[in-house]
Enzyme design. Structure first.
Site, short mmCIF file in Angstrom:
data_model
loop_
_atom_site.label_atom_id
_atom_site.label_comp_id
_atom_site.label_asym_id
_atom_site.label_seq_id
_atom_site.Cartn_x
_atom_site.Cartn_y
_atom_site.Cartn_z
N LYS A 116 2.54 30.84 46.86
CA LYS A 116 3.41 31.43 45.84
C LYS A 116 4.28 32.53 46.43
O LYS A 116 5.41 32.72 46.01
CB LYS A 116 2.59 31.95 44.66
CG LYS A 116 2.09 30.82 43.78
CD LYS A 116 1.76 31.27 42.37
CE LYS A 116 1.32 30.08 41.53
NZ LYS A 116 0.81 30.46 40.21
N LYS A 198 1.25 17.39 44.73
CA LYS A 198 0.73 17.21 43.38
C LYS A 198 1.85 17.13 42.34
O LYS A 198 2.86 17.81 42.48
CB LYS A 198 -0.17 18.42 43.08
CG LYS A 198 -0.93 18.34 41.77
CD LYS A 198 -1.81 19.58 41.60
CE LYS A 198 -1.29 20.45 40.48
NZ LYS A 198 -2.26 21.40 39.93
N LYS A 201 3.95 20.76 37.02
CA LYS A 201 4.55 21.07 35.72
C LYS A 201 5.90 21.73 35.86
O LYS A 201 6.71 21.67 34.97
CB LYS A 201 3.66 22.05 34.94
CG LYS A 201 2.29 21.54 34.75
CD LYS A 201 1.40 22.22 33.77
CE LYS A 201 1.57 23.63 33.35
NZ LYS A 201 1.16 24.61 34.35
#
Ligand code: TRP
Length: 335
Positions: A116, A198, A201
């Site tokens: 992040k 992955k 979202k």
């Protein structure tokens, strides 16, 4: 939640982006199965989502939409405790306390933190760093036995266990040590555009994910465009991430075994297979979208659910927090 013999499960999804087919197969679909055998708390973890800057109006709207999507997927508000994390202040309170029992070194090792930081170099805030402590608080507040999490959250669960054991080591048995819970079914669903990562979202490329609220045309289009190789062989094989991902999606939804799928599509091409995958996904999500449309404008009903959820969660959380306060040596509250 009367049956005390049932084990406790806690899980949550951050209200960012939209709930994807990956969240559905990897989390929500399993939650629906778990709700009968466990006492479950499912939260929309809004406190976690603000480590990345969010638009206020959008966040508020999205939090409610996520809760309604939990319901639309079949999560029963009567059987489970459904709530917004920010409505239960004990999460933030315990998080502070636990941060004093967590080492900088441990937190610096978290791979998600490192990722992040690389992604949001302009906003490396302290919340991003202490995020796993808040997650530990989420889990430990409810004396959780089992935490269903994907492999990307294993490290965070591990640190929650470490913090709990450290605290218990000092003060006695305060926290239940939670275990990870990997459901039998449910492969990790990958991005349709980059099947080595992955399904996310918050993927800026909308073709990479399917929202559980996408309409049938969109679903068909995204699956047809899914990245595959040119082998045209429908078999799980190392290095063929794109087709492997589609096979996993198909298997999770139809509950067919991989071997059966490989047989069924032996000699057929990607075009045929993608068509079948698309149809399976469309039919799986159709009733979810219908229930969502039914519920989303029912403001009173939704409010009732998150009010009751917060109330029930607070009751449990405050028990743990009082115990923690006593152990640490804070003066008993007289109000
Ligand atoms: N960090 C989790 C994720 O991004 C979400 C989460 C927050 C969570 N608190 C939790 C998951 C507690 C399980 C238990 O997926």
């Amino acid at each position: 939640m009367e049956n005390n013999a049932k084990k406790i499960i806690f899980s949550g999804i951050q209200p960012t982006g939209c709930i994807t087919l990956g969240n559905y197969i990897g989390a929500l679909k399993n939650w629906v199965e778990l709700q009968n055998d466990y006492n479950c708390l499912f939260s929309v973890v809004d406190l976690h989502s603000i480590t990345v800057r969010q638009d206020s109006a959008l966040l508020r709207k999205r939090c409610k939409e996520f809760l309604v999507q939990y319901l639309a997927c079949g999560i029963d508000a009567e059987k489970n405790i459904l709530f917004f994390q920010s409505h239960v202040p004990q999460h933030a309170e315990l998080s502070w306390i636990l941060s004093c029992y967590t080492y900088m070194g441990e937190l610096s090792r978290m791979t998600q933190y490192k990722d992040k930081c690389a992604k949001h170099a302009d906003n490396i805030n302290a919340g991003l760093f202490t995020y796993p402590v808040l997650m530990a608080a989420d889990i430990l507040l409810y004396q959780t036995d089992l935490v269903p999490v994907g492999s990307d959250q294993k490290q965070h669960l591990e640190i929650a266990r470490d913090i709990a054991m450290r605290f218990n080591g000092i003060y006695g048995e305060v926290f239940k040590i939670p275990e990870g819970f990997t459901p039998k079914e449910g492969a990790r669903i990958m991005s349709l555009q980059d099947p080595t990562s992955k399904m996310s979202k918050s993927d800026p490329n909308e073709n990479g994910f399917i929202s559980i609220l996408d309409n049938p045309d969109v679903i068909v289009r995204k699956i047809k465009r899914a990245v595959t190789d040119s082998d045209n062989v429908i078999k799980i094989r190392e290095g063929h991430d794109g087709i492997n991902n589609l096979i996993n999606i198909y298997a999770s939804i139809t509950k067919k075994s991989i071997a059966d799928i490989e047989n069924e599509f032996d000699g057929k091409g990607y075009g045929d297979f993608k068509q079948s995958v698309a149809e399976a996904v469309v039919e799986e999500l159709r009733p979810i979208r219908a229930r969502y449309d039914d519920l989303i404008n029912n403001k009173d009903y939704i409010e009732e659910i998150y009010k009751n959820g917060a109330y029930a969660a607070q009751k449990l959380a405050s028990r743990t927090l009082s115990k923690v306060h006593r152990k640490i040596g804070f003066v008993d509250r007289k109000y």
